[in-house]
Structures are given as structure tokens and as C-alpha cells.
Design a protein around this motif. Sequence first.
Motif: not given
Ligand SMILES: CC(C)(COP(=O)(O)OP(=O)(O)OC[C@H]1O[C@@H](n2cnc3c(N)ncnc32)[C@H](O)[C@@H]1OP(=O)(O)O)[C@@H](O)C(=O)NCCC(=O)NCCS
Length: 205
Positions: A34, A129, A133, A136, A138-139, A162, A169
Motif C-alpha cells: 500500500a 487492505v 479484498w 467489502q 474491511i477498511g 491522508v 481514502a
Molecule cells: C483505503 C483502504 C484502506 C480502504 O479499504 P476498503 O476495505 O476498500 O474500505 P471499505 O470497503 O470499507 O470502503 C470502500 C471505500 O474505500 C475507498 N477507497 C479508497 N481507495 C480505494 C481503492 N483503491 N479501492 C477500493 N476502495 C478504495 C473508497 O471510498 C471506497 O468506496 P467507493 O468504492 O464507493 O469509492 C484501501 O483502499 C487501501 O488499502 N488503499 C491503499 C492504501 C491507502 O490508501 N490507505 C489509506 C491511507 S490514509
Amino acid sequence: MDPGILANRICMIRRLDSLPAPAADQAARLYWQAFGAKLGRLLGPDRRAMALLSLAARPDHALVAVTRDQARVVGVGGFRSPEGGFIALSRPNLAAIYGGWGSLWRSAVLRGLAGDTDNARFLIDGLAVDPDWRGQGIGSALVEALAAEARARGYSRLRLDVADQNPRARALYERLGFGAVGHQRLRLLAPVFGISGSTAMDRAV
Ligand SMILES: CC(C)(COP(=O)(O)OP(=O)(O)OC[C@H]1O[C@@H](n2cnc3c(N)ncnc32)[C@H](O)[C@@H]1OP(=O)(O)O)[C@@H](O)C(=O)NCCC(=O)NCCS
């Protein structure tokens, strides 16, 4: 914290230090997957960065999402305490991988990235995440589990940073109730990390 909080039907949230040792390496790998783009110029190549992260990961400073059979870590949420964060980028750890001079300039640059340490608010420090995955819940579940951890430790607010270049994010955090409380511009360090700066966000636990 209830260690059984469900992120979805097939995985659950656990403290990383409650899992067998290989889980810490899996969590470190997710972290690098990530954040490698941001930290690659400083800590790369991948082989050296992974050696550092294996050495520096502190399992008592992270919650993880694991598959139900506990065989695979699919998400990690690091946090900061007065002892430091999930990845302890200390001089001795950096020196073990990059040598004396290599650790000196790297820790100077990392000081420019580190936000203020904040004893009043519980700091989320690295949420990631597995790409397969994502989307879904998890974040979001990790953030809520981190909020429960913060509550148990007596904090009333949660904080995270962020990157400007990560609007998805940021949108997720806004949906989870976070609001912007400040912004840090990286200026000269922007080309090193590939981001222009980051926004500090917080919410009640
Ligand atoms: C940000 C992150 C942790 C979210 O995890 P997640 O399990 O997908 O989160 P959720 O399922 O609870 O929520 C999904 C939302 O996360 C956000 N998101 C941010 N980056 C995303 C990505 N690369 N893929 C999917 N969703 C993402 C979106 O808002 C998404 O909603 P949307 O599809 O309506 O746009 C994950 O995308 C990730 O690991 N990204 C790379 C690392 C990162 O950017 N971390 C945050 C640093 S501040």
C-alpha cells in the motif's frame, strides 16, 4: 475491544499480537504494497524494505483483518502509542538495514514526514487492505475496531492523516465521520514521497 467484530462474512478483526508470527510478516507485506509507492525512494528496493519492515513491525501496535481460518491477513490498521507506531522506523532499525550513513539521512527525511505526536488523540498510523479484498467493508471495520481500541485506552478522539493524492481514502474517512482539522505541505520533500502533502482528520471515537 470485541476481538470478534466482523468485517464481512469471511474475515474477522484480531489484534496482530494474538496471531502466529507469520501474520506480522503478512501485515508488513500489505503495508509495503500500500505505501511502497510513497516510501520506495527512501526505503527501497523492495527486498531491503521488506527486511526493514519485518524487523521493525510491532505486532502490539496493529489490528488486522484475517480470513476465518486465520491463514491470511487481508487488512492491517496500525496505530501509534507513546512508544511509537506499527512500523518502528528507529535509527537502530534503519542502521541494521542501511548502515550508519544510510540510517542518518533516512531518519532525517522521515522526521519531515512524521506528523506531530498527539497524546490527546489516538493516531491511526497505516491503514491498508489487500487489493483483492477492497470495497467489502474491511477498511471501515478496521477503523471502527481502532475506535474501540482507542475508547478502551481512554481516548476521546481518533486522528489520521491522508495524502492529498488519495481522494478515495479521504471520501471514505468523511463517510466514517472524520473532518479535516489541518494540512501539512511537504514542500522540498514532496518529490521524495510523490505527494504534495497530507490532511489531518479527526472524529470522536
Ligand atoms: C483505503 C483502504 C484502506 C480502504 O479499504 P476498503 O476495505 O476498500 O474500505 P471499505 O470497503 O470499507 O470502503 C470502500 C471505500 O474505500 C475507498 N477507497 C479508497 N481507495 C480505494 C481503492 N483503491 N479501492 C477500493 N476502495 C478504495 C473508497 O471510498 C471506497 O468506496 P467507493 O468504492 O464507493 O469509492 C484501501 O483502499 C487501501 O488499502 N488503499 C491503499 C492504501 C491507502 O490508501 N490507505 C489509506 C491511507 S490514509
